[in-house]
Design a protein around this motif. Structure first.
Motif, PDB file in Angstrom:
ATOM      1  N   PHE A  72     -15.865  53.827  11.842  1.00 31.80           N
ATOM      2  CA  PHE A  72     -15.145  53.960  10.983  1.00 31.80           C
ATOM      3  C   PHE A  72     -14.760  55.265  10.433  1.00 31.80           C
ATOM      4  CE2 PHE A  72     -19.472  54.293   9.021  1.00 31.80           C
ATOM      5  CZ  PHE A  72     -19.174  55.531   8.136  1.00 31.80           C
ATOM      6  N   ALA A  73     -13.685  55.294   9.345  1.00 29.33           N
ATOM      7  CA  ALA A  73     -13.046  56.631   9.022  1.00 29.33           C
ATOM      8  C   ALA A  73     -12.522  56.332   7.537  1.00 29.33           C
ATOM      9  CB  ALA A  73     -11.946  56.916   9.742  1.00 29.33           C
ATOM     10  N   ILE A  74     -13.256  56.953   6.779  1.00 31.66           N
ATOM     11  CA  ILE A  74     -12.937  57.105   5.342  1.00 31.66           C
ATOM     12  C   ILE A  74     -11.934  58.305   5.096  1.00 31.66           C
ATOM     13  CG2 ILE A  74     -13.492  56.749   2.808  1.00 31.66           C
ATOM     14  CD1 ILE A  74     -16.274  55.750   4.137  1.00 31.66           C
ATOM     15  N   ARG A  75     -10.736  57.985   4.565  1.00 30.50           N
ATOM     16  CA  ARG A  75      -9.795  59.155   4.669  1.00 30.50           C
ATOM     17  C   ARG A  75      -9.520  59.229   3.187  1.00 30.50           C
ATOM     18  NH1 ARG A  75      -8.455  56.847   9.516  1.00 30.50           N
ATOM     19  NH2 ARG A  75      -8.126  58.471  11.082  1.00 30.50           N
ATOM     20  N   PHE A  76      -9.348  60.644   2.767  1.00 27.30           N
ATOM     21  CA  PHE A  76      -8.623  61.065   1.523  1.00 27.30           C
ATOM     22  C   PHE A  76      -7.816  61.991   1.676  1.00 27.30           C
ATOM     23  CE2 PHE A  76     -13.328  59.946   1.272  1.00 27.30           C
ATOM     24  CZ  PHE A  76     -13.359  59.225   0.301  1.00 27.30           C
ATOM     25  N   HIS A  77      -6.433  61.556   1.615  1.00 28.34           N
ATOM     26  CA  HIS A  77      -5.280  62.533   1.770  1.00 28.34           C
ATOM     27  C   HIS A  77      -5.010  63.170   0.620  1.00 28.34           C
ATOM     28  CE1 HIS A  77      -4.045  60.442   5.553  1.00 28.34           C
ATOM     29  NE2 HIS A  77      -4.528  59.388   5.047  1.00 28.34           N
ATOM     30  N   LEU A  78      -4.894  64.624   0.676  1.00 33.55           N
ATOM     31  CA  LEU A  78      -4.618  65.427  -0.357  1.00 33.55           C
ATOM     32  C   LEU A  78      -3.201  65.832  -0.544  1.00 33.55           C
ATOM     33  CD1 LEU A  78      -7.717  67.697   0.249  1.00 33.55           C
ATOM     34  CD2 LEU A  78      -7.626  65.554  -1.187  1.00 33.55           C
ATOM     35  N   HIS A  79      -2.904  65.970  -1.883  1.00 37.93           N
ATOM     36  CA  HIS A  79      -1.329  66.711  -1.861  1.00 37.93           C
ATOM     37  C   HIS A  79      -1.253  67.903  -1.442  1.00 37.93           C
ATOM     38  CE1 HIS A  79       1.844  68.015  -4.509  1.00 37.93           C
ATOM     39  NE2 HIS A  79       2.307  66.884  -4.461  1.00 37.93           N
ATOM     40  N   PRO A  80      -0.122  68.206  -0.877  1.00 35.17           N
ATOM     41  CA  PRO A  80       0.183  69.486  -0.117  1.00 35.17           C
ATOM     42  C   PRO A  80      -0.254  70.737  -1.028  1.00 35.17           C
ATOM     43  CG  PRO A  80       1.836  68.221   0.301  1.00 35.17           C
ATOM     44  CD  PRO A  80       1.020  67.368  -0.791  1.00 35.17           C
ATOM     45  N   GLY A  81      -0.104  70.552  -2.376  1.00 43.58           N
ATOM     46  CA  GLY A  81      -0.610  71.490  -3.460  1.00 43.58           C
ATOM     47  C   GLY A  81      -1.926  71.907  -3.621  1.00 43.58           C
ATOM     48  N   VAL A  82      -2.840  70.983  -2.888  1.00 43.59           N
ATOM     49  CA  VAL A  82      -4.345  71.344  -2.952  1.00 43.59           C
ATOM     50  C   VAL A  82      -4.798  72.126  -1.848  1.00 43.59           C
ATOM     51  CG1 VAL A  82      -6.644  70.148  -3.350  1.00 43.59           C
ATOM     52  CG2 VAL A  82      -4.474  68.992  -4.208  1.00 43.59           C
ATOM     53  N   ARG A  83      -5.403  73.076  -2.308  1.00 46.66           N
ATOM     54  CA  ARG A  83      -6.142  74.153  -0.969  1.00 46.66           C
ATOM     55  C   ARG A  83      -7.650  73.777  -0.899  1.00 46.66           C
ATOM     56  NH1 ARG A  83      -5.446  79.846  -3.501  1.00 46.66           N
ATOM     57  NH2 ARG A  83      -6.946  80.351  -1.840  1.00 46.66           N
ATOM     58  N   VAL A  84      -8.137  73.596   0.255  1.00 47.05           N
ATOM     59  CA  VAL A  84      -9.628  73.166   0.472  1.00 47.05           C
ATOM     60  C   VAL A  84     -10.166  74.435   1.114  1.00 47.05           C
ATOM     61  CG1 VAL A  84     -10.797  71.456   1.783  1.00 47.05           C
ATOM     62  CG2 VAL A  84      -8.561  70.837   1.134  1.00 47.05           C
TER      63      VAL A  84
ATOM     64  N   LEU B 106     -11.966  71.984  -3.765  1.00 47.57           N
ATOM     65  CA  LEU B 106     -10.692  71.836  -3.836  1.00 47.57           C
ATOM     66  C   LEU B 106     -10.086  72.428  -5.101  1.00 47.57           C
ATOM     67  CD1 LEU B 106     -10.963  67.928  -3.347  1.00 47.57           C
ATOM     68  CD2 LEU B 106     -10.927  69.488  -1.608  1.00 47.57           C
ATOM     69  N   ARG B 107      -8.768  73.138  -4.741  1.00 45.19           N
ATOM     70  CA  ARG B 107      -8.233  73.889  -5.769  1.00 45.19           C
ATOM     71  C   ARG B 107      -6.795  73.199  -5.960  1.00 45.19           C
ATOM     72  NH1 ARG B 107      -8.759  80.197  -7.055  1.00 45.19           N
ATOM     73  NH2 ARG B 107      -7.033  80.172  -8.761  1.00 45.19           N
ATOM     74  N   LEU B 108      -6.433  73.008  -7.354  1.00 38.52           N
ATOM     75  CA  LEU B 108      -5.270  72.478  -7.525  1.00 38.52           C
ATOM     76  C   LEU B 108      -4.443  73.619  -7.904  1.00 38.52           C
ATOM     77  CD1 LEU B 108      -6.872  70.088  -7.800  1.00 38.52           C
ATOM     78  CD2 LEU B 108      -5.596  69.156  -9.878  1.00 38.52           C
TER      79      LEU B 108
END
Length: 548
Positions: free
Chosen positions: A462-474, A485-487
């Motif tokens: 299984f894979a649980i995914r959380f796609h982040l908006h392009p503006g979010v830095r990880v 995560l930085r907005l």
């Protein structure tokens, strides 16, 4: 036919050959043509001057494709079906209007005249597809004062003769095999033609009967449209506002079904908005233009705050503090209404104020081929996938081949926060697996806790995914079990998980236009165990704007 014209949407059916004959053109479509409009319905929708300038330069950019040349490429062989739909629909006339000036007006006339030369009296499965034809009727009538009012008598006569023929065609062809948004858009064309063209009032009576039949079926008790898509919600509400405006301009009674549908749909459109004013990305939707959405809501003139739940189309909305969360907890739309449906069951999106944090990947304007296969897949959504397969079968040319048979949801609102508990059986054919997902958002809006549970046979990845908006830095933290995560505003959120391996990977975001933006996804990986498999995760707001 080559290219996009082989798409199933242009299959005219068994009667298609007859519509192309001279006998049909003479017997069914001929008749007196009006010399002018009896009225011009209001058109409150903004155009795009940039797109209008491209049209002035014979650059035709629709549905993620662009073609250009001195001769309009009406039947470009490499064009997708969505491109052909827009090209022949003429809804882009308002972009030329937004550009302004005599050059834009002349270009509009040149393009309309060229279309008449090729298709005005010659049936073609693309140019005369009923829903495209209806869009063209509404566009030519709605933009009359822009491009036609000052045209020469010969062009005006040709256009009014063609309009009358096209309206008569709809009288014979509708409803046919049309469903959903396509059928409502076609009825709008009938309303415009019947009210605005003298001698065709019988078409208005037919349109009224269709509206009274269709709207109770398509607009569900929760105000959601039967296609379960924020984009369809917006489009249908625009159609209904236009239909109401045309009836009012003609001083005719607005069908009660139209006003009731507008009143119900308006709060549900608000339901689908994030804090930035754009739409959530479910079932083929992009963000849309916040200004246009504001205009639609203003023109609807219907009160009603966003709902918490839309049980008939299967979505939940949780708002707490500055956080908004939207979750897909329903069965996908039925066959025939699922052209743009995605395999995103139990996916969610999350925004904080005007900033999106967790997203789905979105949709491509063309919505066909490899783009559809990629973006409609379960892996393009912030949810769980088993064995790298989809929870619903995705067809390359639109629609779903299979879907979960049972999706259930329970919501509990309390003083400490809101809990949504849902499950679906979309993977039951893969080892009797059931996916359970629980989300709890604290009343502060700064603590989201999630739990994904799998029951069924062991050994399935299984894979649980959380796609982040392009503006979010990880950034990865030292213990490797958490991410920071930085907005764009500097706000920090910490992501933690247990019960699976945590990693980050590349992703894409198509919330606007046709060009994907690179972004990041968080992925939790593991394999099902004997009995029950449990993964816990959470997003929690951190301190203040410290530098990462």
């Amino acid at each position: 036919m080559a290219g996009g014209m082989t798409h199933k949407r242009f299959n005219p059916g068994a009667g298609g050959w007859y519509r192309g004959t001279a006998l049909y053109q003479m017997m069914a479509l001929s008749g007196p043509a009006p010399r002018q409009l009896s009225l011009v319905p209001p058109d409150p929708w903004p155009g795009d001057a940039h797109l209008g300038q491209e049209l002035l330069n014979n650059r035709f950019r629709f549905a993620g494709q662009i073609f250009f040349g001195d001769v309009p490429p009406w039947l470009e062989k490499s064009a997708s079906a969505p491109w052909l739909v827009e090209m022949h629909g003429f809804d882009w006339l308002r972009h030329l209007r937004a550009t302004g000036g005599d050059a834009a007006r002349r270009q509009a006339r040149v393009l309309v005249s060229h279309w008449l030369d090729l298709f005005g009296k010659r049936w073609h499965p693309v140019a005369w597809a009923p829903d495209i034809l209806a869009t063209r009727i509404a566009a030519w009538i709605g933009q009359h004062d822009f491009f036609l009012a000052s045209a020469d008598d010969q062009l005006r006569a040709r256009i009014f003769d063609s309009l009358a023929r096209q309206v008569r065609f709809l009288e014979h062809a509708v409803p046919g095999r049309l469903k959903g948004t396509a059928l409502l858009g076609t009825i709008k064309g009938m309303v415009y033609g019947g009210i605005c063209l003298n001698g065709l009032s019988r078409v208005t009576d037919r349109a009224r009967a269709l509206l009274n039949r269709e709207l109770p079926k398509q607009v569900l008790p929760d105000g959601g449209h039967i296609e379960h898509s924020p984009a369809a919600q917006l489009l249908v509400l625009r159609h209904l506002i236009d239909i109401r405006g045309c009836y009012r301009a003609g001083r005719e009674d607005v069908p009660e079904a139209v006003q009731h549908a507008i009143d119900r749909m308006t709060p549900t459109l608000r339901f689908f908005r994030h804090g930035d004013g754009g739409l959530a990305l479910f079932n083929g939707a992009q963000e849309g233009e916040a200004v246009l959405i504001d205009t639609v809501l203003g023109q609807a003139d219907a009160r009603g705050r966003p709902l918490k739940s839309t049980p008939h189309i299967g979505f939940e909305r949780i708002t707490a503090g500055r956080t908004c969360l939207l979750m897909d907890v329903g069965t996908p739309p039925a066959p025939g209404l699922d052209e743009h449906a995605h395999a995103g069951t139990l996916s969610f999106e999350m925004s904080v104020g005007r900033e999106r944090l967790v997203v789905n990947c979105g949709a491509h304007p063309g919505d066909q081929g490899v783009w559809r296969q990629a973006l409609a897949a379960t892996a393009a959504h912030s949810t769980l996938a088993i064995d790298d397969t989809n929870s619903s079968g995705v067809n390359e040319d639109g629609g779903l081949s299979r879907r979960p048979s049972k999706v259930q949801c329970l919501r509990q609102d309390g003083d400490e926060g809101t809990l949504v508990d849902a499950h679906h059986d979309g993977y039951f054919d893969r080892g009797s697996i059931i996916h359970h997902r629980r989300l709890f958002l604290a009343e502060t809006g700064e603590d989201l806790r999630g739990q994904d549970k799998l029951t069924g046979t062991p050994g399935h990845e299984f894979a649980i995914r959380f796609h982040l908006h392009p503006g979010v830095r990880v950034a990865t933290l030292e213990d490797d079990a958490a991410l920071l995560l930085r907005l764009p505003s500097g706000a920090l959120w910490k992501f933690r998980a247990s019960g699976a391996f945590i990693e980050t990977a590349d992703s894409i975001y198509l919330g606007q236009g046709a060009d994907p933006r690179p972004t990041t996804q968080i992925v939790l990986r593991g394999a099902t165990q004997l009995g029950e498999t449990l993964v816990k995760w959470g997003f929690r707001r951190e301190g203040s704007d410290i530098d990462t």
